[in-house]
Scaffold this motif. Structure first.
Motif, PDB file in Angstrom:
ATOM      1  N   HIS A  35       0.997  -1.100  -0.089  1.00  0.00           N
ATOM      2  CA  HIS A  35      -0.041  -0.231  -0.137  1.00  0.00           C
ATOM      3  C   HIS A  35       0.926   1.200   0.288  1.00  0.00           C
ATOM      4  O   HIS A  35       2.334   1.221   0.183  1.00  0.00           O
ATOM      5  N   GLY A  36       0.459   1.931   0.249  1.00  0.00           N
ATOM      6  CA  GLY A  36       1.328   3.909  -0.261  1.00  0.00           C
ATOM      7  C   GLY A  36       1.855   4.470   0.190  1.00  0.00           C
ATOM      8  O   GLY A  36       3.377   4.369   0.663  1.00  0.00           O
ATOM      9  N   ASP A  37       1.272   3.842   1.729  1.00  0.00           N
ATOM     10  CA  ASP A  37       2.554   3.928   3.104  1.00  0.00           C
ATOM     11  C   ASP A  37       3.370   3.324   4.113  1.00  0.00           C
ATOM     12  O   ASP A  37       2.773   3.483   4.724  1.00  0.00           O
ATOM     13  N   ALA A  38       3.658   2.337   3.026  1.00  0.00           N
ATOM     14  CA  ALA A  38       3.874   0.804   3.984  1.00  0.00           C
ATOM     15  C   ALA A  38       5.881   1.391   4.189  1.00  0.00           C
ATOM     16  O   ALA A  38       5.884   2.547   3.873  1.00  0.00           O
ATOM     17  N   ARG A  39       5.795   0.633   4.992  1.00  0.00           N
ATOM     18  CA  ARG A  39       7.281   0.832   5.818  1.00  0.00           C
ATOM     19  C   ARG A  39       7.666  -0.372   4.993  1.00  0.00           C
ATOM     20  O   ARG A  39       7.810  -1.325   5.096  1.00  0.00           O
ATOM     21  N   LEU A  40       9.279   0.102   4.575  1.00  0.00           N
ATOM     22  CA  LEU A  40      10.003  -0.676   3.949  1.00  0.00           C
ATOM     23  C   LEU A  40      11.170  -1.085   4.068  1.00  0.00           C
ATOM     24  O   LEU A  40      12.016   0.097   5.332  1.00  0.00           O
ATOM     25  N   LEU A  41      12.216  -2.625   4.258  1.00  0.00           N
ATOM     26  CA  LEU A  41      13.285  -2.175   5.717  1.00  0.00           C
ATOM     27  C   LEU A  41      14.432  -2.909   3.591  1.00  0.00           C
ATOM     28  O   LEU A  41      13.741  -4.459   3.225  1.00  0.00           O
ATOM     29  N   ASP A  42      15.598  -2.802   3.949  1.00  0.00           N
ATOM     30  CA  ASP A  42      15.826  -3.274   2.662  1.00  0.00           C
ATOM     31  C   ASP A  42      17.622  -3.974   3.860  1.00  0.00           C
ATOM     32  O   ASP A  42      18.146  -3.309   4.196  1.00  0.00           O
ATOM     33  N   LEU A  43      17.851  -5.216   3.393  1.00  0.00           N
ATOM     34  CA  LEU A  43      18.924  -5.700   4.495  1.00  0.00           C
ATOM     35  C   LEU A  43      20.119  -6.003   3.181  1.00  0.00           C
ATOM     36  O   LEU A  43      19.783  -7.066   2.810  1.00  0.00           O
ATOM     37  N   GLY A  44      20.494  -5.424   3.651  1.00  0.00           N
ATOM     38  CA  GLY A  44      22.254  -5.485   2.356  1.00  0.00           C
ATOM     39  C   GLY A  44      21.535  -4.289   1.156  1.00  0.00           C
ATOM     40  O   GLY A  44      21.666  -5.195   0.304  1.00  0.00           O
ATOM     41  N   CYS A  45      21.250  -3.141   1.606  1.00  0.00           N
ATOM     42  CA  CYS A  45      20.905  -2.270   0.557  1.00  0.00           C
ATOM     43  C   CYS A  45      21.577  -1.780  -0.129  1.00  0.00           C
ATOM     44  O   CYS A  45      21.563  -1.241  -1.663  1.00  0.00           O
ATOM     45  N   GLY A  46      23.097  -2.275  -0.182  1.00  0.00           N
ATOM     46  CA  GLY A  46      24.256  -1.507  -0.926  1.00  0.00           C
ATOM     47  C   GLY A  46      23.617   0.118  -1.320  1.00  0.00           C
ATOM     48  O   GLY A  46      23.714   0.907   0.034  1.00  0.00           O
ATOM     49  N   GLY A  47      23.549   0.377  -2.643  1.00  0.00           N
ATOM     50  CA  GLY A  47      23.462   1.582  -2.377  1.00  0.00           C
ATOM     51  C   GLY A  47      22.180   2.224  -2.493  1.00  0.00           C
ATOM     52  O   GLY A  47      21.902   3.161  -3.269  1.00  0.00           O
ATOM     53  N   GLY A  48      21.110   1.482  -2.318  1.00  0.00           N
ATOM     54  CA  GLY A  48      19.645   1.535  -2.092  1.00  0.00           C
ATOM     55  C   GLY A  48      18.993   1.775  -3.159  1.00  0.00           C
ATOM     56  O   GLY A  48      17.985   2.335  -2.851  1.00  0.00           O
ATOM     57  N   GLU A  49      19.602   1.320  -3.985  1.00  0.00           N
ATOM     58  CA  GLU A  49      18.502   1.753  -5.387  1.00  0.00           C
ATOM     59  C   GLU A  49      17.055   0.674  -5.232  1.00  0.00           C
ATOM     60  O   GLU A  49      15.718   1.688  -5.728  1.00  0.00           O
ATOM     61  N   TRP A  50      16.741  -0.220  -4.486  1.00  0.00           N
ATOM     62  CA  TRP A  50      15.519  -0.617  -4.686  1.00  0.00           C
ATOM     63  C   TRP A  50      14.732   0.329  -3.746  1.00  0.00           C
ATOM     64  O   TRP A  50      13.258   0.918  -4.035  1.00  0.00           O
ATOM     65  N   LEU A  51      15.101   0.815  -2.663  1.00  0.00           N
ATOM     66  CA  LEU A  51      14.319   2.051  -1.457  1.00  0.00           C
ATOM     67  C   LEU A  51      13.976   3.402  -2.717  1.00  0.00           C
ATOM     68  O   LEU A  51      12.790   3.361  -2.102  1.00  0.00           O
TER      69      LEU A  51
END
Length: 247
Positions: A35-51
């Motif tokens: 949903h639009g106000d989701a909270r996301l966590l990237d484990l091993g995010c590197g340069g953060g491109e996904w986020l």
């Protein structure tokens, strides 16, 4: 030139550090962000491109990224500032496997980072500890498309074929709700991003002391890809939800 510097140069024109093109990343995020106000966590995010891409697409979403690489996180901060999403992104420099559990995230991502946790199932077990009720995991890891050579196994690690990989994930208490198998074009484009970007940088910087090292790294990676694992390695990205009985 250390591995982090080599990786940064290699990914200069392929910021997603995995064999996925822009359209595949977009579709995976569309299926993964609930949903639009989701909270996301990237484990091993590197340069953060996904986020960064998720925050740009969802103006009310918030995200946190975890990685041990200081330079990669600095790059993520700069990119977030340029995109105007820095106020919704928190970055942590630490081992992603030891990030304190907080079951408040609607989507936990970990793409191409399973080695940091000890394997695919261990990564999923870690991700589960961070999931809010109804949350999802977006995870990417390798598998063997064809019987690998001993050299390929030694180089890339222990994977399974696709059916066995899926069976193991399901047996660990996960239900796949979407998935993507990287195409040959995506796999080759990613490998060319390594070899081509490194070689191009070296040729453009003939006086740099690291020039020879960059050329050697490009040649080594190209030879390993073409002669050792190209015909056997595949990449699978899944969106998973916990199977109800396993919670």
């Amino acid at each position: 030139m250390n591995r982090e510097q080599i990786s940064r140069l290699a990914h200069a024109h392929h910021p997603i550090a995995a064999p996925l093109d822009d359209d595949s990343v977009r579709q995976l995020l569309e299926h993964g962000v609930p949903h639009g106000d989701a909270r996301l966590l990237d484990l091993g995010c590197g340069g953060g491109e996904w986020l960064l891409r998720a925050l740009t697409a969802h103006p009310r979403a918030r995200a946190e990224g975890v990685d041990i690489a200081e330079n990669a996180l600095a790059h993520a901060r700069q990119s977030a500032q340029a995109l105007g999403v820095h106020d919704r992104l928190v970055l942590h420099q630490q081992d992603a496997a030891e990030f304190p559990a907080s079951p408040t995230f609607d989507l936990v991502l970990s793409v191409g980072a399973a080695h940091a946790f000890g394997g695919l199932l261990e990564t999923l077990a870690t991700a589960r500890r961070h999931l809010a009720p109804g949350g999802r995991v977006l995870i990417g890891d390798g598998f063997w498309e064809h019987e690998p050579s001993p050299e390929a196994v030694e180089m890339l690690g222990e994977f399974h074929d696709l059916p066995t990989t899926m069976d193991r994930v399901i047996a660990a208490g996960w239900t796949p709700v979407h998935g993507h198998i990287s195409t040959r074009r995506e796999l080759d484009d990613y490998e060319w991003s390594w070899t081509g970007a490194l070689a191009s940088w070296a040729l453009d910087n003939p006086d740099d002391p690291a020039r020879s090292q960059a050329l050697d790294a490009a040649a080594t990676h190209r030879d390993e890809w073409l002669h050792t694992y190209r015909d056997s390695f595949g990449f699978l990205t899944l969106i998973l939800r916990p199977t109800p009985a396993s919670r």
